[in-house]
Design a protein around this motif. Structure first.
Motif, PDB file in Angstrom:
ATOM      1  N   GLY A  52       0.801  -1.212   0.000  1.00  0.00           N
ATOM      2  CA  GLY A  52       0.000   0.000   0.000  1.00  0.00           C
ATOM      3  C   GLY A  52       0.831   1.258   0.000  1.00  0.00           C
ATOM      4  O   GLY A  52       0.440   2.273   0.598  1.00  0.00           O
ATOM      5  N   GLY A  53       2.005   1.245  -0.614  1.00  0.00           N
ATOM      6  CA  GLY A  53       2.864   2.420  -0.691  1.00  0.00           C
ATOM      7  C   GLY A  53       3.736   2.635   0.520  1.00  0.00           C
ATOM      8  O   GLY A  53       4.552   3.565   0.536  1.00  0.00           O
ATOM      9  N   ALA A  54       3.605   1.793   1.553  1.00  0.00           N
ATOM     10  CA  ALA A  54       4.400   1.951   2.769  1.00  0.00           C
ATOM     11  C   ALA A  54       5.304   0.732   2.958  1.00  0.00           C
ATOM     12  O   ALA A  54       4.946  -0.389   2.608  1.00  0.00           O
ATOM     13  CB  ALA A  54       3.490   2.123   3.987  1.00  0.00           C
ATOM     14  N   TRP A  55       6.491   0.970   3.527  1.00  0.00           N
ATOM     15  CA  TRP A  55       7.412  -0.124   3.794  1.00  0.00           C
ATOM     16  C   TRP A  55       6.946  -0.936   5.005  1.00  0.00           C
ATOM     17  O   TRP A  55       6.525  -0.370   6.011  1.00  0.00           O
ATOM     18  CB  TRP A  55       8.823   0.409   4.057  1.00  0.00           C
ATOM     19  CG  TRP A  55       9.545   0.837   2.819  1.00  0.00           C
ATOM     20  CD1 TRP A  55       9.786   2.100   2.391  1.00  0.00           C
ATOM     21  CD2 TRP A  55      10.106  -0.030   1.842  1.00  0.00           C
ATOM     22  NE1 TRP A  55      10.464   2.104   1.195  1.00  0.00           N
ATOM     23  CE2 TRP A  55      10.679   0.784   0.836  1.00  0.00           C
ATOM     24  CE3 TRP A  55      10.184  -1.416   1.685  1.00  0.00           C
ATOM     25  CZ2 TRP A  55      11.310   0.272  -0.287  1.00  0.00           C
ATOM     26  CZ3 TRP A  55      10.821  -1.942   0.574  1.00  0.00           C
ATOM     27  CH2 TRP A  55      11.373  -1.101  -0.397  1.00  0.00           C
ATOM     28  N   GLN A  56       7.001  -2.241   4.865  1.00  0.00           N
ATOM     29  CA  GLN A  56       6.670  -3.157   5.951  1.00  0.00           C
ATOM     30  C   GLN A  56       7.917  -3.992   6.255  1.00  0.00           C
ATOM     31  O   GLN A  56       8.671  -4.358   5.341  1.00  0.00           O
ATOM     32  CB  GLN A  56       5.525  -4.092   5.547  1.00  0.00           C
ATOM     33  CG  GLN A  56       4.282  -3.384   5.051  1.00  0.00           C
ATOM     34  CD  GLN A  56       3.599  -2.591   6.141  1.00  0.00           C
ATOM     35  OE1 GLN A  56       3.647  -2.957   7.318  1.00  0.00           O
ATOM     36  NE2 GLN A  56       2.963  -1.479   5.758  1.00  0.00           N
ATOM     37  N   THR A  57       8.160  -4.273   7.533  1.00  0.00           N
ATOM     38  CA  THR A  57       9.348  -5.050   7.909  1.00  0.00           C
ATOM     39  C   THR A  57       9.020  -6.044   9.014  1.00  0.00           C
ATOM     40  O   THR A  57       8.100  -5.834   9.809  1.00  0.00           O
ATOM     41  CB  THR A  57      10.482  -4.123   8.404  1.00  0.00           C
ATOM     42  OG1 THR A  57      10.039  -3.416   9.570  1.00  0.00           O
ATOM     43  CG2 THR A  57      10.914  -3.143   7.326  1.00  0.00           C
ATOM     44  N   GLU A  58       9.789  -7.115   9.038  1.00  0.00           N
ATOM     45  CA  GLU A  58       9.718  -8.103  10.118  1.00  0.00           C
ATOM     46  C   GLU A  58      11.118  -8.657  10.321  1.00  0.00           C
ATOM     47  O   GLU A  58      11.831  -8.954   9.344  1.00  0.00           O
ATOM     48  CB  GLU A  58       8.741  -9.225   9.761  1.00  0.00           C
ATOM     49  CG  GLU A  58       8.597 -10.303  10.820  1.00  0.00           C
ATOM     50  CD  GLU A  58       7.888  -9.825  12.086  1.00  0.00           C
ATOM     51  OE1 GLU A  58       8.426  -8.903  12.737  1.00  0.00           O
ATOM     52  OE2 GLU A  58       6.828 -10.376  12.417  1.00  0.00           O
TER      53      GLU A  58
ATOM     54  N   VAL B  98       1.028 -11.963  13.308  1.00  0.00           N
ATOM     55  CA  VAL B  98       1.124 -10.742  14.097  1.00  0.00           C
ATOM     56  C   VAL B  98       2.591 -10.347  14.178  1.00  0.00           C
ATOM     57  O   VAL B  98       3.445 -11.171  14.543  1.00  0.00           O
ATOM     58  CB  VAL B  98       0.549 -10.941  15.517  1.00  0.00           C
ATOM     59  CG1 VAL B  98       0.778  -9.686  16.364  1.00  0.00           C
ATOM     60  CG2 VAL B  98      -0.933 -11.266  15.444  1.00  0.00           C
ATOM     61  N   ARG B  99       2.873  -9.095  13.847  1.00  0.00           N
ATOM     62  CA  ARG B  99       4.258  -8.644  13.806  1.00  0.00           C
ATOM     63  C   ARG B  99       4.954  -8.873  15.136  1.00  0.00           C
ATOM     64  O   ARG B  99       4.453  -8.513  16.200  1.00  0.00           O
ATOM     65  CB  ARG B  99       4.305  -7.143  13.456  1.00  0.00           C
ATOM     66  CG  ARG B  99       5.713  -6.603  13.276  1.00  0.00           C
ATOM     67  CD  ARG B  99       5.687  -5.168  12.812  1.00  0.00           C
ATOM     68  NE  ARG B  99       7.041  -4.663  12.590  1.00  0.00           N
ATOM     69  CZ  ARG B  99       7.318  -3.468  12.122  1.00  0.00           C
ATOM     70  NH1 ARG B  99       6.318  -2.630  11.826  1.00  0.00           N
ATOM     71  NH2 ARG B  99       8.567  -3.083  11.941  1.00  0.00           N
ATOM     72  N   GLY B 100       6.124  -9.493  15.057  1.00  0.00           N
ATOM     73  CA  GLY B 100       6.899  -9.775  16.250  1.00  0.00           C
ATOM     74  C   GLY B 100       6.470 -11.024  16.995  1.00  0.00           C
ATOM     75  O   GLY B 100       7.136 -11.450  17.931  1.00  0.00           O
ATOM     76  N   GLN B 101       5.334 -11.633  16.594  1.00  0.00           N
ATOM     77  CA  GLN B 101       4.831 -12.811  17.299  1.00  0.00           C
ATOM     78  C   GLN B 101       4.709 -14.042  16.404  1.00  0.00           C
ATOM     79  O   GLN B 101       4.824 -15.165  16.865  1.00  0.00           O
ATOM     80  CB  GLN B 101       3.458 -12.518  17.914  1.00  0.00           C
ATOM     81  CG  GLN B 101       3.451 -11.394  18.934  1.00  0.00           C
ATOM     82  CD  GLN B 101       2.068 -11.177  19.522  1.00  0.00           C
ATOM     83  OE1 GLN B 101       1.302 -12.125  19.675  1.00  0.00           O
ATOM     84  NE2 GLN B 101       1.747  -9.928  19.830  1.00  0.00           N
TER      85      GLN B 101
ATOM     86  N   GLU C 100      -3.267 -17.501  17.434  1.00  0.00           N
ATOM     87  CA  GLU C 100      -4.165 -18.638  17.582  1.00  0.00           C
ATOM     88  C   GLU C 100      -5.134 -18.745  16.398  1.00  0.00           C
ATOM     89  O   GLU C 100      -5.408 -17.752  15.718  1.00  0.00           O
ATOM     90  CB  GLU C 100      -4.933 -18.530  18.903  1.00  0.00           C
ATOM     91  CG  GLU C 100      -4.019 -18.634  20.114  1.00  0.00           C
ATOM     92  CD  GLU C 100      -3.166 -19.883  20.081  1.00  0.00           C
ATOM     93  OE1 GLU C 100      -3.722 -20.982  19.854  1.00  0.00           O
ATOM     94  OE2 GLU C 100      -1.948 -19.792  20.264  1.00  0.00           O
ATOM     95  N   PRO C 101      -5.697 -19.914  16.137  1.00  0.00           N
ATOM     96  CA  PRO C 101      -6.384 -20.180  14.888  1.00  0.00           C
ATOM     97  C   PRO C 101      -7.595 -19.325  14.574  1.00  0.00           C
ATOM     98  O   PRO C 101      -7.910 -19.137  13.414  1.00  0.00           O
ATOM     99  CB  PRO C 101      -6.791 -21.653  15.016  1.00  0.00           C
ATOM    100  CG  PRO C 101      -6.794 -21.938  16.476  1.00  0.00           C
ATOM    101  CD  PRO C 101      -5.704 -21.087  17.027  1.00  0.00           C
ATOM    102  N   ASP C 102      -8.273 -18.779  15.574  1.00  0.00           N
ATOM    103  CA  ASP C 102      -9.502 -18.062  15.277  1.00  0.00           C
ATOM    104  C   ASP C 102      -9.238 -16.729  14.566  1.00  0.00           C
ATOM    105  O   ASP C 102     -10.159 -16.095  14.067  1.00  0.00           O
ATOM    106  CB  ASP C 102     -10.320 -17.810  16.555  1.00  0.00           C
ATOM    107  CG  ASP C 102      -9.516 -17.094  17.628  1.00  0.00           C
ATOM    108  OD1 ASP C 102      -8.311 -16.862  17.399  1.00  0.00           O
ATOM    109  OD2 ASP C 102     -10.099 -16.776  18.670  1.00  0.00           O
ATOM    110  N   THR C 103      -7.954 -16.300  14.504  1.00  0.00           N
ATOM    111  CA  THR C 103      -7.633 -15.071  13.790  1.00  0.00           C
ATOM    112  C   THR C 103      -7.187 -15.334  12.353  1.00  0.00           C
ATOM    113  O   THR C 103      -6.925 -14.407  11.614  1.00  0.00           O
ATOM    114  CB  THR C 103      -6.511 -14.314  14.514  1.00  0.00           C
ATOM    115  OG1 THR C 103      -5.315 -15.084  14.455  1.00  0.00           O
ATOM    116  CG2 THR C 103      -6.878 -14.045  15.960  1.00  0.00           C
TER     117      THR C 103
END
Length: 426
Positions: A23-29, A56-59, A63-66
């Motif tokens: 979306g035009g923004a940098w994403q990192t992990e 989830v970033r950093g995690q 759990e499965p419901d997400t």
């Protein structure tokens, strides 16, 4: 496209940053090792340059419901078995049986009303809470816990004499783990990718050679002679079939499927072209041998040729060589209970101390060849093993042909004075 950027740390180590535009923004992990970073990079790209569902970033995956793509592990495992190609329906049924019997947790209600769970695969989260396993939540620790549970016998707490779960052999555990590995690998190979890693990839399995001596029985010549003599007294034809099994090393399913057309009486050979296969409804049908290399030609002795000439005289090309009642091929269960067990009982009463199975005649054949210094590659070809590794793993411990040469070489080396043959350098 995502990329991996190495970020050196003050202490000399590095972290690995996966970087991409969304979306035009940098994403990192960030990850502590390059393998995890590479796996996540592929996961991002498989999701069209977006964060993977449920991550989830950093995690990592939560759990499965997400995660909308997550499903119960057993459901996914059945999907995997149903979609397999190139296997017969009996094999598919066996896979699904293992999924239901060994991957699905078993519950037991105690006398006080409490419920205990054992046997199957469950997910333990960071807080120690156990939950039903799903495709995306199972971790390497969960798989390790499952392997350990397979190695343990579970007794009924209210009745210690009753066994609820019997521990599995190392070979059985390895086979079930192999199936589980393939199930998770299918999730990695899916489009889009449903997992970043295979939780079975680094499992430490119990040694599969710990039960080798218990699983195989090797008969000495006099021990086999004692058994077959008892059988010959009440059924000479059954004794001839045992002589054939121990004299050729053929599998039961191959020997009992032999037809007149498979014999070459002029060349003194027999060709293994088919074997009995158990079907989904528990009946048997003729099919190809166990592996490609199981299609083979076996050289025969003069005595074996004489026996075959008696058996095939006047028979048609598709008549079975070894036959039970009404000219039909022998079934293993019938032969085992009516002939083998009877002869074994009589031989045991007269001093036989071993309790071999019919398949042990194949193992016995190999032990006799090894005792005669036949090389393992030649034995591999005779048995129809797909790989020499199989032959070495099963029978390598019997090879003693070079013991004399080895001990002589060691003795010669050890008897040489320490300084002889060495040139002093000044």
């Amino acid at each position: 496209m995502a990329s991996i950027v190495v970020r050196p740390k003050a202490g000399g180590s590095s972290t690995f940053q996966v970087k991409w535009r969304e979306g035009g923004a940098w994403q990192t992990e960030r990850f502590g090792d390059v393998d995890s970073a590479e796996a996540f990079k592929k996961l991002v790209e498989a999701h069209g340059g977006r964060w993977p569902h449920g991550w989830v970033r950093g995690q990592g995956f939560v759990e499965p419901d997400t995660d909308p793509d997550d499903v119960p592990l057993i459901e996914w495992a059945h999907r995997y078995a149903d979609r397999l190609t190139g296997i017969d329906e009996r094999t598919r049924k066996d896979y699904k049986r293992d999924i239901d019997n060994h991957f699905t947790p078993v519950t037991h209600t105690r006398a006080d009303g409490s419920v205990m769970t054992y046997g199957g695969i469950v997910h333990t989260d960071r807080s120690g809470t156990r939950a039903p396993a799903t495709l995306c939540t199972v971790t390497q620790d969960d798989v390790t816990d499952w392997v350990r549970a397979q190695e343990t016998t579970v007794k009924d707490p209210d009745d210690p004499s009753r066994t609820l779960w019997r521990k599995a052999s190392p070979k059985s555990i390895a086979n079930r783990h192999g199936l589980l590995w393939c199930i998770f690998q299918a999730a990695l190979d899916a489009t889009p990718q449903l997992r970043a890693t295979n939780p079975c990839a680094k499992t430490s399995l119990p040694r599969t050679d710990s039960g080798t001596e218990e699983e195989m029985t090797f008969l000495e010549h006099d021990e086999y002679a004692r058994i077959v003599a008892e059988m010959r007294a009440f059924d000479p034809a059954a004794a001839d079939l045992c002589d054939w099994l121990v004299g050729t090393g053929m599998r039961w399913g191959e020997a009992s499927a032999l037809q007149t057309r498979d014999l070459n009486l002029r060349a003194g050979t027999v060709s293994v072209q088919r074997a009995w296969k158990r079907q989904e409804d528990n009946t048997f049908a003729l099919g190809p041998p166990k592996t490609k290399k199981a299609r083979r030609v076996i050289a025969l002795t003069g005595a074996q040729m004489d026996m075959l000439r008696r058996y095939v005289a006047g028979r048609g090309p598709e008549d079975y060589v070894f036959r039970g009642g009404q000219g039909k091929a022998w079934r293993h269960s019938n032969f085992y209970h009516r002939k083998w067990e009877r002869a074994l009982k009589e031989a045991t009463a007269k001093g036989l101390t071993k309790k071999p199975r019919l398949h042990d005649l194949r193992h016995t054949h190999v032990s006799w060849l090894i005792a005669a210094n036949i090389p393992l590659p030649a034995i591999q070809n005779r048995l129809g093993h797909e790989s020499i590794t199989t032959t070495v793993d099963r029978y390598g411990h019997l090879v003693r042909a070079l013991d004399g040469e080895i001990t002589a070489a060691v003795e010669a080396a050890m008897s040489t004075p320490a300084g002889s043959g060495l040139r002093q350098v000044v």
